[in-house]
Scaffold this motif. Structure first.
Motif, PDB file in Angstrom:
ATOM      1  N   LYS A  94      19.998   9.218 -31.005  1.00  0.00           N
ATOM      2  CA  LYS A  94      18.661   8.730 -30.641  1.00  0.00           C
ATOM      3  C   LYS A  94      17.577   9.808 -30.715  1.00  0.00           C
ATOM      4  O   LYS A  94      16.478   9.556 -31.210  1.00  0.00           O
ATOM      5  CB  LYS A  94      18.764   8.161 -29.221  1.00  0.00           C
ATOM      6  N   ARG A  95      17.903  11.005 -30.236  1.00  0.00           N
ATOM      7  CA  ARG A  95      16.847  12.030 -30.113  1.00  0.00           C
ATOM      8  C   ARG A  95      16.509  12.642 -31.462  1.00  0.00           C
ATOM      9  O   ARG A  95      17.409  13.054 -32.214  1.00  0.00           O
ATOM     10  CB  ARG A  95      17.297  13.138 -29.160  1.00  0.00           C
ATOM     11  N   ALA A  96      15.203  12.760 -31.731  1.00  0.00           N
ATOM     12  CA  ALA A  96      14.743  13.283 -33.023  1.00  0.00           C
ATOM     13  C   ALA A  96      15.311  14.674 -33.292  1.00  0.00           C
ATOM     14  O   ALA A  96      15.762  14.970 -34.405  1.00  0.00           O
ATOM     15  CB  ALA A  96      13.213  13.314 -33.034  1.00  0.00           C
ATOM     16  N   LYS A  99      18.858  14.469 -34.525  1.00  0.00           N
ATOM     17  CA  LYS A  99      18.950  14.005 -35.920  1.00  0.00           C
ATOM     18  C   LYS A  99      18.717  15.199 -36.861  1.00  0.00           C
ATOM     19  O   LYS A  99      19.450  15.393 -37.834  1.00  0.00           O
ATOM     20  CB  LYS A  99      17.880  12.930 -36.212  1.00  0.00           C
ATOM     21  N   ASP A 124      11.834   0.848 -36.078  1.00  0.00           N
ATOM     22  CA  ASP A 124      10.441   1.016 -35.672  1.00  0.00           C
ATOM     23  C   ASP A 124      10.022  -0.284 -34.994  1.00  0.00           C
ATOM     24  O   ASP A 124       9.446  -1.176 -35.612  1.00  0.00           O
ATOM     25  CB  ASP A 124       9.565   1.313 -36.909  1.00  0.00           C
ATOM     26  N   SER A 151      19.763   1.640 -29.759  1.00  0.00           N
ATOM     27  CA  SER A 151      18.561   1.648 -28.940  1.00  0.00           C
ATOM     28  C   SER A 151      17.321   1.534 -29.839  1.00  0.00           C
ATOM     29  O   SER A 151      17.211   2.239 -30.853  1.00  0.00           O
ATOM     30  CB  SER A 151      18.492   2.960 -28.150  1.00  0.00           C
ATOM     31  N   GLN A 153      14.551   2.395 -28.720  1.00  0.00           N
ATOM     32  CA  GLN A 153      13.629   3.408 -28.183  1.00  0.00           C
ATOM     33  C   GLN A 153      13.694   4.697 -28.990  1.00  0.00           C
ATOM     34  O   GLN A 153      14.026   5.759 -28.475  1.00  0.00           O
ATOM     35  CB  GLN A 153      13.950   3.650 -26.712  1.00  0.00           C
ATOM     36  N   GLN A 154      13.459   4.564 -30.258  1.00  0.00           N
ATOM     37  CA  GLN A 154      13.417   5.709 -31.166  1.00  0.00           C
ATOM     38  C   GLN A 154      12.559   5.268 -32.348  1.00  0.00           C
ATOM     39  O   GLN A 154      12.389   4.078 -32.581  1.00  0.00           O
ATOM     40  CB  GLN A 154      14.825   6.068 -31.665  1.00  0.00           C
ATOM     41  N   LYS A 155      12.010   6.229 -33.083  1.00  0.00           N
ATOM     42  CA  LYS A 155      11.262   5.874 -34.285  1.00  0.00           C
ATOM     43  C   LYS A 155      11.914   6.620 -35.436  1.00  0.00           C
ATOM     44  O   LYS A 155      11.793   7.845 -35.548  1.00  0.00           O
ATOM     45  CB  LYS A 155       9.790   6.257 -34.140  1.00  0.00           C
ATOM     46  N   GLN A 156      12.654   5.862 -36.230  1.00  0.00           N
ATOM     47  CA  GLN A 156      13.347   6.465 -37.369  1.00  0.00           C
ATOM     48  C   GLN A 156      12.920   5.717 -38.626  1.00  0.00           C
ATOM     49  O   GLN A 156      13.327   4.583 -38.842  1.00  0.00           O
ATOM     50  CB  GLN A 156      14.864   6.364 -37.184  1.00  0.00           C
ATOM     51  N   TRP A 160       9.606   9.591 -41.947  1.00  0.00           N
ATOM     52  CA  TRP A 160       9.962  10.619 -40.961  1.00  0.00           C
ATOM     53  C   TRP A 160      11.114  11.479 -41.497  1.00  0.00           C
ATOM     54  O   TRP A 160      11.070  12.706 -41.448  1.00  0.00           O
ATOM     55  CB  TRP A 160      10.357   9.947 -39.634  1.00  0.00           C
TER      56      TRP A 160
END
Ligand SMILES: C[S@@+](CC[C@H](N)C(=O)[O-])C[C@H]1O[C@@H](n2cnc3c(N)ncnc32)[C@H](O)[C@@H]1O
Length: 188
Positions: A94-96, A99, A124, A151, A153-156, A160
Motif C-alpha cells: 500500500k505505501r508509496a 512500492k 485511483d 485497499s 486507500q492508495q493512489k497507484q 505515478w
C-alpha cells in the motif's frame, strides 16, 4: 473514508507474455494465482512474503523455485536475473515508499540490460476497497479467472509508476495503458 464501500472493475481480459524465453526470472508477489510460475516454471524464482500463499500453490501443483522473503529487501545477490516480473503485486503493497523500495530492489537484482516487466492495476478511487476482476490467458491456452482485492486507500497509477521508474534509472521499452490496468516493460 468508508472502508465498507468498494469499486469493482468490469472483467478485464489480459493476455500474458511467454516469459520462458528468459533464463533466470525473478517474480515478485509470486503467490495469488502463481501466474509467472505457471508460465516460467523452473526458470522462475518466486518471492512471496506469505508462506501460506506459496503452500496453497504447491498443493495445486504450481511450482517454481519458491522463496519466502520481503520484496523490500530481496534475498538475492546483485545483477543475477534476466527478467523481473511484478504482476499485480504492487497493488498489495500500500505505501508509496514501499512500492519504490521494491522497484529499487528489482533493479539491484537484475543484471545489466535486464528487463523489468510490470503489470498492475490503476488504483485511483475514493472507495475503501478496490477489486480488479481479470481473466488471464496464458501462452499454453490455460485460462485463469480471478479477482484481486486491495485497499483503495492508495493512489497507484501508470503515470505515478512511470515517474518513479525513470527516477530509478530504468529505460522505457514498451507500455500498454488501459483504463483499469497497465503493462510496462523497461530495461535496467
Ligand atoms: C495476490 S498476489 C498478486 C498476483 C500474483 N502475482 C499472481 O500471479 O496471481 C500478491 C502477493 O504479494 C505478496 N506480497 C505482499 N507484500 C509483499 C512483500 N513486501 N514482499 C513479497 N510479497 C509480498 C502477497 O502475500 C500476495 O501473495
Amino acid at each position: 473514508m468508508d472502508r465498507m464501500t468498494r469499486f469493482e472493475t468490469p472483467l478485464q481480459i489480459i493476455e500474458l507474455d511467454n516469459i520462458s524465453r528468459f533464463n533466470n526470472i525473478l517474480d515478485i508477489g509470486a503467490g495469488g494465482e502463481g501466474l509467472a510460475a505457471r508460465i516460467g516454471k523452473e526458470r522462475v524464482y518466486g518471492v512471496d512474503i506469505r508462506i501460506d500463499e506459496i503452500r496453497e500453490l504447491q498443493t495445486k501443483g504450481v511450482n517454481c523455485n519458491w522463496a519466502v522473503c520481503d520484496a523490500r529487501k530481496l534475498c538475492f545477490r546483485n545483477d543475477v536475473f534476466d527478467l523481473a516480473t511484478i504482476w499485480f503485486s504492487l497493488m498489495y503493497i500500500k505505501r508509496a515508499e514501499d512500492k519504490v523500495q521494491v522497484l529499487n530492489e528489482c533493479k539491484r537484482a537484475l543484471r545489466k540490460d535486464g528487463v523489468l516487466h510490470l503489470m498492475d492495476a490503476q488504483v485511483d478511487t475514493d472507495k475503501g476497497v478496490f477489486i480488479l476482476n481479470a481473466r488471464f490467458k496464458l501462452p499454453d491456452g490455460q485460462i485463469v479467472d480471478t479477482g484481486y482485492g486491495v485497499s483503495g486507500q492508495q493512489k497507484q497509477t501508470f503515470e505515478w509508476l512511470q515517474t518513479h521508474l525513470i527516477e530509478l534509472g530504468f529505460k522505457a521499452v514498451e507500455q500498454d495503458v488501459r483504463k483499469h490496468w497497465f503493462r510496462i516493460l523497461c530495461r535496467k
